[in-house]
Design a protein around this motif. Structure first.
Motif, PDB file in Angstrom:
ATOM      1  N   TYR A   1     -13.182   9.743 -16.933  1.00 54.78           N
ATOM      2  CA  TYR A   1     -13.320  10.461 -15.669  1.00 54.78           C
ATOM      3  C   TYR A   1     -12.002  11.038 -15.152  1.00 54.78           C
ATOM      4  O   TYR A   1     -11.950  11.594 -14.048  1.00 54.78           O
ATOM      5  N   GLY A   2     -10.954  10.884 -15.923  1.00 54.94           N
ATOM      6  CA  GLY A   2      -9.670  11.440 -15.513  1.00 54.94           C
ATOM      7  C   GLY A   2      -9.103  10.803 -14.265  1.00 54.94           C
ATOM      8  O   GLY A   2      -8.433  11.457 -13.466  1.00 54.94           O
ATOM      9  N   LYS A   3      -9.367   9.516 -14.081  1.00 57.96           N
ATOM     10  CA  LYS A   3      -8.909   8.799 -12.897  1.00 57.96           C
ATOM     11  C   LYS A   3      -7.442   8.408 -13.066  1.00 57.96           C
ATOM     12  O   LYS A   3      -7.077   7.722 -14.027  1.00 57.96           O
ATOM     13  N   SER A   4      -6.597   8.816 -12.142  1.00 57.64           N
ATOM     14  CA  SER A   4      -5.175   8.518 -12.227  1.00 57.64           C
ATOM     15  C   SER A   4      -4.862   7.170 -11.602  1.00 57.64           C
ATOM     16  O   SER A   4      -5.507   6.744 -10.648  1.00 57.64           O
ATOM     17  N   LEU A   5      -3.855   6.514 -12.163  1.00 59.40           N
ATOM     18  CA  LEU A   5      -3.384   5.246 -11.598  1.00 59.40           C
ATOM     19  C   LEU A   5      -2.171   5.453 -10.701  1.00 59.40           C
ATOM     20  O   LEU A   5      -1.592   4.503 -10.210  1.00 59.40           O
ATOM     21  N   ARG A   6      -1.789   6.696 -10.514  1.00 58.01           N
ATOM     22  CA  ARG A   6      -0.649   6.956  -9.645  1.00 58.01           C
ATOM     23  C   ARG A   6      -0.991   6.576  -8.209  1.00 58.01           C
ATOM     24  O   ARG A   6      -2.120   6.701  -7.759  1.00 58.01           O
ATOM     25  N   GLY A   7       0.020   6.171  -7.491  1.00 58.64           N
ATOM     26  CA  GLY A   7      -0.172   5.845  -6.084  1.00 58.64           C
ATOM     27  C   GLY A   7      -0.410   4.368  -5.838  1.00 58.64           C
ATOM     28  O   GLY A   7      -0.798   3.627  -6.729  1.00 58.64           O
ATOM     29  N   GLY A   8      -0.154   3.962  -4.609  1.00 57.73           N
ATOM     30  CA  GLY A   8      -0.350   2.581  -4.207  1.00 57.73           C
ATOM     31  C   GLY A   8      -1.413   2.484  -3.132  1.00 57.73           C
ATOM     32  O   GLY A   8      -2.128   3.440  -2.835  1.00 57.73           O
ATOM     33  N   LEU A   9      -1.505   1.312  -2.542  1.00 61.67           N
ATOM     34  CA  LEU A   9      -2.575   1.011  -1.593  1.00 61.67           C
ATOM     35  C   LEU A   9      -1.961   0.461  -0.310  1.00 61.67           C
ATOM     36  O   LEU A   9      -1.088  -0.407  -0.352  1.00 61.67           O
ATOM     37  N   LEU A  10      -2.411   0.977   0.835  1.00 58.57           N
ATOM     38  CA  LEU A  10      -1.920   0.530   2.135  1.00 58.57           C
ATOM     39  C   LEU A  10      -3.022  -0.206   2.888  1.00 58.57           C
ATOM     40  O   LEU A  10      -4.096   0.344   3.125  1.00 58.57           O
TER      41      LEU A  10
ATOM     42  N   LEU B   1      13.125   4.381  -0.944  1.00 51.95           N
ATOM     43  CA  LEU B   1      11.768   3.904  -1.163  1.00 51.95           C
ATOM     44  C   LEU B   1      10.879   5.026  -1.694  1.00 51.95           C
ATOM     45  O   LEU B   1      10.083   4.817  -2.629  1.00 51.95           O
ATOM     46  N   LEU B   2      11.014   6.216  -1.152  1.00 49.31           N
ATOM     47  CA  LEU B   2      10.233   7.360  -1.638  1.00 49.31           C
ATOM     48  C   LEU B   2      10.554   7.655  -3.093  1.00 49.31           C
ATOM     49  O   LEU B   2       9.656   7.934  -3.893  1.00 49.31           O
ATOM     50  N   SER B   3      11.810   7.578  -3.434  1.00 50.53           N
ATOM     51  CA  SER B   3      12.224   7.822  -4.815  1.00 50.53           C
ATOM     52  C   SER B   3      11.619   6.803  -5.769  1.00 50.53           C
ATOM     53  O   SER B   3      11.146   7.144  -6.858  1.00 50.53           O
ATOM     54  N   GLU B   4      11.629   5.527  -5.361  1.00 49.63           N
ATOM     55  CA  GLU B   4      11.055   4.477  -6.210  1.00 49.63           C
ATOM     56  C   GLU B   4       9.544   4.651  -6.340  1.00 49.63           C
ATOM     57  O   GLU B   4       8.975   4.458  -7.418  1.00 49.63           O
ATOM     58  N   LEU B   5       8.875   5.007  -5.245  1.00 57.28           N
ATOM     59  CA  LEU B   5       7.426   5.195  -5.296  1.00 57.28           C
ATOM     60  C   LEU B   5       7.040   6.381  -6.164  1.00 57.28           C
ATOM     61  O   LEU B   5       5.972   6.379  -6.779  1.00 57.28           O
ATOM     62  N   ASP B   6       7.902   7.378  -6.247  1.00 58.71           N
ATOM     63  CA  ASP B   6       7.603   8.530  -7.088  1.00 58.71           C
ATOM     64  C   ASP B   6       7.540   8.156  -8.556  1.00 58.71           C
ATOM     65  O   ASP B   6       7.011   8.913  -9.378  1.00 58.71           O
ATOM     66  N   GLY B   7       8.061   6.976  -8.879  1.00 58.89           N
ATOM     67  CA  GLY B   7       7.976   6.518 -10.265  1.00 58.89           C
ATOM     68  C   GLY B   7       6.695   5.801 -10.590  1.00 58.89           C
ATOM     69  O   GLY B   7       6.452   5.446 -11.746  1.00 58.89           O
ATOM     70  N   ILE B   8       5.832   5.569  -9.576  1.00 52.00           N
ATOM     71  CA  ILE B   8       4.571   4.878  -9.823  1.00 52.00           C
ATOM     72  C   ILE B   8       3.721   5.713 -10.763  1.00 52.00           C
ATOM     73  O   ILE B   8       3.494   6.898 -10.566  1.00 52.00           O
TER      74      ILE B   8
ATOM     75  N   ASP C   1       6.221   6.649   8.006  1.00 51.95           N
ATOM     76  CA  ASP C   1       6.607   8.019   7.669  1.00 51.95           C
ATOM     77  C   ASP C   1       5.501   8.691   6.859  1.00 51.95           C
ATOM     78  O   ASP C   1       4.975   8.120   5.892  1.00 51.95           O
ATOM     79  N   ASN C   2       5.148   9.911   7.254  1.00 48.53           N
ATOM     80  CA  ASN C   2       4.037  10.619   6.613  1.00 48.53           C
ATOM     81  C   ASN C   2       4.264  10.829   5.122  1.00 48.53           C
ATOM     82  O   ASN C   2       3.305  10.861   4.340  1.00 48.53           O
ATOM     83  N   ALA C   3       5.526  10.967   4.722  1.00 45.35           N
ATOM     84  CA  ALA C   3       5.815  11.194   3.312  1.00 45.35           C
ATOM     85  C   ALA C   3       5.398  10.018   2.436  1.00 45.35           C
ATOM     86  O   ALA C   3       5.090  10.189   1.253  1.00 45.35           O
ATOM     87  N   LEU C   4       5.383   8.819   3.014  1.00 46.80           N
ATOM     88  CA  LEU C   4       4.982   7.642   2.235  1.00 46.80           C
ATOM     89  C   LEU C   4       3.497   7.656   1.904  1.00 46.80           C
ATOM     90  O   LEU C   4       3.055   6.960   0.991  1.00 46.80           O
TER      91      LEU C   4
ATOM     92  N   PRO D   1      -0.101  12.031  -1.622  1.00 48.64           N
ATOM     93  CA  PRO D   1      -0.694  11.699  -2.924  1.00 48.64           C
ATOM     94  C   PRO D   1       0.365  11.256  -3.931  1.00 48.64           C
ATOM     95  O   PRO D   1       1.447  11.831  -4.013  1.00 48.64           O
ATOM     96  N   GLY D   2       0.022  10.208  -4.653  1.00 42.77           N
ATOM     97  CA  GLY D   2       0.931   9.657  -5.645  1.00 42.77           C
ATOM     98  C   GLY D   2       1.805   8.550  -5.101  1.00 42.77           C
ATOM     99  O   GLY D   2       2.506   7.881  -5.865  1.00 42.77           O
ATOM    100  N   ARG D   3       1.790   8.364  -3.781  1.00 38.97           N
ATOM    101  CA  ARG D   3       2.566   7.278  -3.183  1.00 38.97           C
ATOM    102  C   ARG D   3       1.576   6.242  -2.631  1.00 38.97           C
ATOM    103  O   ARG D   3       0.752   5.722  -3.376  1.00 38.97           O
ATOM    104  N   LEU D   4       1.635   5.948  -1.338  1.00 41.26           N
ATOM    105  CA  LEU D   4       0.657   5.011  -0.752  1.00 41.26           C
ATOM    106  C   LEU D   4      -0.493   5.841  -0.186  1.00 41.26           C
ATOM    107  O   LEU D   4      -0.661   5.965   1.031  1.00 41.26           O
ATOM    108  N   ASP D   5      -1.270   6.413  -1.086  1.00 41.69           N
ATOM    109  CA  ASP D   5      -2.252   7.423  -0.695  1.00 41.69           C
ATOM    110  C   ASP D   5      -3.653   6.875  -0.445  1.00 41.69           C
ATOM    111  O   ASP D   5      -4.555   7.640  -0.085  1.00 41.69           O
TER     112      ASP D   5
END
Length: 413
Positions: free
Chosen positions: A161-170, A256-263, A284-287, A290-294
């Protein structure tokens, strides 16, 4: 004191409630002396002598605590004054009278013996906690399964299904509702280590050290993969940069944003980032891009099954009788997990102090629990007062739709 045996701890509580009760304080001093804690015994006897300067037992205890010969022969266990409370007999009476316990509760505490010291960060090894151990909260479990766990458990379907594992959970919601415990349960579901980090673990007074600490947190998680990295109090660790323009926190958030971009990259293979906050509107909205804590999940005060499990857990080792758990669950609607723990603690305190006053030990009953529940103020109400304004006026893109639905259901909106 945290290392006090249960009996000494109970006596300290009773003495704090009745500081002028000389026999009670002397009994505490006697137990401290028997436990080779002479300095503490001296302190308690000194207070007793202020209330009763001519008390022979107090003088005898003081002499023994100070290492001097007793002024008069004294048995190993001094005689109780008339009307005194025989705590040793009471302890035996309670132990013998405790009825069969509740059935084993699904609510559990995180293990304390499975942590591994890795550098400056404490990483808990794989634990046995699972989502099934979290009482109730079925909606939260289903959201976790759909948003996070199912794709991880089914790599072939994820690929199909092309499901990505990028991003975290808040995880967000009012305080005291189990966000940290849920994060540990997710780690247990994944068979992963667990690394919990808060702002106090990262911040440093020296320029550049906080950013290095943030990088080292992620490096530690990478070395321990598979690992759930839990960022607690994200609003403090990743607050809006518009409010931190002239502080060192801005650089920490950028790191933190830089480290999350490696997820999702090869470097972060096996690192799963979860975060928790009581104030998602201050993050912060940037956190949350998509691809971060989305992905976000609202964790609310416990529902009926969860309240029952929590109450069972906190009453499991206490002497209780004739407790109607169903009734207690109904009248505690709206209380958080922390509030429920307080109810059980306050009920136990009522029974303890009553036993100390009357000299007759008794069990914790429904009357104690009802009185404690009546005095407990729902600690989540101030949070809902703030959340209501956000849900009404700052729900851009439907970010807080789940919160809006809950507030409408509870007639808070």
């Amino acid at each position: 004191m945290p290392d006090d045996p249960p009996l000494i701890h109970s006596l300290r509580t009773a003495v704090a409630a009745a500081p002028a009760d000389v026999p009670l304080r002397l009994h505490l001093a006697q137990l401290l002396l028997e436990a080779n804690r002479s300095d503490e015994a001296v302190a308690e006897v000194a207070v007793a002598l202020q209330h009763a300067p001519d008390d022979a037992q107090a003088r005898d205890l003081m002499a023994r605590a100070m290492g001097a010969p007793s002024p008069s022969p004294s048995p190993v266990q001094p005689p109780r004054p008339q009307g005194g409370f025989d705590w040793r007999a009471a302890e035996e009476q309670v132990r013998d009278a405790v009825p069969p316990r509740f059935a084993e509760t699904p609510v559990r505490a995180a293990g304390q013996d499975d942590s591994t010291d890795v550098g400056m960060w404490d990483v808990e090894g794989t634990n046995t906690i699972r989502l099934a151990d979290v009482g109730g909260m079925q909606d939260v479990k289903e959201r976790l399964e759909a948003a996070f766990l199912a794709p991880l458990r089914n790599p072939e379907l994820r690929k199909l299904y092309g499901k990505s594992l990028r991003g975290g959970l808040l995880l967000y919601g009012p305080p005291g509702c189990g966000k940290t415990f849920i994060a540990r349960a997710v780690a247990g579901e994944l068979g992963a280590a667990f690394l919990s980090v808060s702002v106090n673990d990262v911040l440093d007074m020296w320029i550049g050290n906080s950013e290095r600490n943030m990088h080292e947190v992620f490096e530690t998680a990478r070395r321990q993969a598979p690992c759930v990295l839990f960022l607690d109090e994200l609003d403090a660790l990743g607050g809006k940069r518009s409010r931190t323009a002239h502080s060192g926190m801005r650089n920490v958030i950028n790191q933190l944003l830089s480290e999350l971009d490696g997820i999702g990259s090869a470097a972060n293979e096996g690192v799963f980032v979860l975060a928790a906050t009581n104030l998602p509107w201050d993050v912060d909205n940037a956190l949350r891009r998509p691809g971060r804590l989305d992905r976000t999940i609202l964790v609310l005060p416990p529902d009926g099954p969860a309240r029952e499990a929590i109450l069972r857990y906190h009453l499991r080792d206490r002497p209780i009788e004739n407790v109607d758990l169903g009734k207690l669950v109904k009248i505690t609607d709206g209380l958080s997990g922390a509030d429920l723990a307080y109810v059980c603690e306050a009920a136990a305190e009522r029974a303890l102090l009553d036993s100390a006053r009357t000299g007759t030990v008794r069990m914790i009953g429904m009357e104690d629990l009802l009185a404690a529940a009546g005095e407990a103020m729902p600690s989540a109400e101030p949070w809902f007062a703030s959340a209501r304004n956000v849900a009404m006026f700052a729900n851009e893109g439907g970010m807080y739709d789940d919160l809006v639905r809950y507030l409408k259901k509870r007639r808070k909106l």
